[in-house]
Design an enzyme around this catalytic site. Sequence first.
Site, short mmCIF file in Angstrom:
data_model
loop_
_atom_site.label_atom_id
_atom_site.label_comp_id
_atom_site.label_asym_id
_atom_site.label_seq_id
_atom_site.Cartn_x
_atom_site.Cartn_y
_atom_site.Cartn_z
N SER A 258 -9.80 -1.96 17.54
CA SER A 258 -8.50 -2.10 18.19
C SER A 258 -8.61 -1.73 19.67
O SER A 258 -9.68 -1.32 20.15
CB SER A 258 -7.47 -1.21 17.49
N TYR A 259 -7.50 -1.84 20.38
CA TYR A 259 -7.50 -1.61 21.83
C TYR A 259 -8.02 -0.21 22.15
O TYR A 259 -7.51 0.79 21.62
CB TYR A 259 -6.08 -1.77 22.38
N PRO A 260 -9.06 -0.10 23.01
CA PRO A 260 -9.74 1.20 23.17
C PRO A 260 -9.14 2.12 24.23
O PRO A 260 -9.70 3.17 24.49
CB PRO A 260 -11.16 0.78 23.57
N ARG A 261 -8.03 1.73 24.85
CA ARG A 261 -7.41 2.60 25.86
C ARG A 261 -6.08 3.11 25.32
O ARG A 261 -5.08 2.41 25.37
CB ARG A 261 -7.21 1.85 27.18
#
Length: 692
Positions: free
Chosen positions: A176-179
């Site tokens: 999933s989005y890493p930020r």
Amino acid sequence: VSTQSTGNLGRPNKNESLAVDARQNLDLRLGCAFTRFQTQYFQGKYGDLDSNLISYGPCQTPTLGFCVERHDVIQTFTPEPYWVVECAVLADGREVAVNYSRGRIFDQQCAHVLLLLLKQQNEAVVESVKYSTHKKQRPQAMNTVEMLRLASSGLGLGPQHTMQVAERLYTSGYISYPRTETNSYPANFDLKGTLATQKNNSHWGEFVRELLSSGMNSPRKGSDKGDHPPITPMRAASEAELGSDGWKIYSLVTQNFIASLSPDCTYETVDIKFSVGEEELSCTGSKVIDPGFTQIVHWQKMEDSLPPIEFVKGARYPIKEPRLAQKATSAPGYLTESELITLMEKHGIGTDASIPVHINNICERNFVTIAAGRKLVPNTLGILLVHGYQRIDPDLVKPSMRSEIEKQFDLIASGQANYDMVLAHSVSTFQSKFKYFVENTEYMDQLFELSFTKLSDTGKAISKCGRCTRYMKLISQKPMRMHCKNCEATYKLPQGGSIKLYQGNICPLDQFELVVFNAGGKSFILCPYCYNFPEIEDMANNSGCNRCPHPTCPNAAPQLSVTACQTCDEGDLVLDPNSGPSWRMSCNELKCTCVVKMFNGAVRVTVSPDEECENCGSSIIIVEFKPEKTPFKDSAHKLTGCVICHPELSQHVELSKQQFKRRRRGRGRGRGRGRGQRKPRNKTEALDQYFV
């Protein structure tokens, strides 16, 4: 989901947007002002700084400050001697090491007295045996900061590289989005479905199947920052698909996700107290009862350390003769990346997205070096910058300054403060600090003078200055540049390559000796003065002779340009007159890497600037080989023609005719030299066309 989202659009939060604008506005002003001044001031005085940019940033500089603060503690640390009583009890023919309750003893005479007291006793009596059960909690859902910490400490991957790999995994659909700053799963998150995607994995599939059959544990509560969900795996993968580093990050994310749904680790500890006369000894140990999540998160695995025998209260055991060991306190180690990330998060320095950038910046700019174990060791330049800030204005390097700014921006975001007033106040405050810093830079300069060499005493003589005809020095440390001691002038050069003198040739415009820049097989001639201060209006800054439009200079583009570059949309392929006998032409756009090899072994290759190919508009080339080494038919050692269209010349050029023709039709610029003008027929017409 997409239809529901677009059907329930809300108005953007203006206050939050203004807070972001205020942060960007202030950071840009601060960074540009301080960085420009520092770079020009110190690079203009010292030649061995070995840094392209002496930057300042309201987040970057406190980050460097943490590293230098630890360095100062290490350098000023004075070891202090202490003594420890080492003792053991003898039970069932075994020696069991025990600890003296007084621990470290910093008085030597006192240590000897206590040792004598113990030596007067022959046995130790078990006063108590206490067993207790503990739990080691499973991890929370993973956010960006935790991923960076674990990747650095456990995998040896830097934060910047970790983010690059994670973003690649995200765009490929593996995670999933890493930020994200959130470490709490949403209420509607499909935990079981996500876990089920891992049940066939060869490394942890068996553990996942057991977890699914026995029932998942509820994840620990975390913090929902309202941005993105925690980082989780999106689909199954293998090392063959992802590569080495990709698989490491994917495994880290996946194992943390599985562990967050696993049972806690349960272990038992034992604490045994002995009495020896009036003194007390102790022995401790632990044993894992249920490894729980540590079966999947191996780096948190616990080892059994129970004593080799079972002690009973009231039992007596002989003691081995105690002895005194002298030791000394030791300095702390340098900060690791993982520790630095923790400090940055604690003090509010940077965000999940910017923390890797700040750490990478202080490394790239030679402020800090990464040592073994991902430890951050400050270099001389970084140390002197921080010490200089502390002498002039300590607020410039304190993390508390950034925290105060963030509080003001948070007030804008919540609508409790006016954007214009907060920004005006912040800018005014730092304007005063910048003015004070400029006026007192001498205090930092005093530190630099003790560690760095003045520009005039650095480098080696290479070429003559066109103003005073004295030799200028080449300073090879970053940023590479040339300095004339007599004129007190410094000329910047292209970076990332090497410089050497070009056959003593002189620029016809300013009389400076020409030099050759070479980087990775691509080289070009340049005039140090024209590169910095172009004397011809159409010549761009930071251009070599291969982009100079001078109509008569033999090293300028009109005399050496062959054809339009087939790689980029801006440059021309220009003959490199310094490349023989392995001749080549390269694009005169500095950022373009196109290099075309041709006519290997030729004695001479020249361009006929007054002739062009009727078919494609390329310049005519004259190629000459030694008669005994000519590759041409009929033993011809000299040929004239177009490198694209000539049937024999084109065979010795790494340039595709089909590719070139497709490029020519798309460009519509002839050879790119005239920018749509008709090619001059002779030198007189060339001069008229340029000057008139």
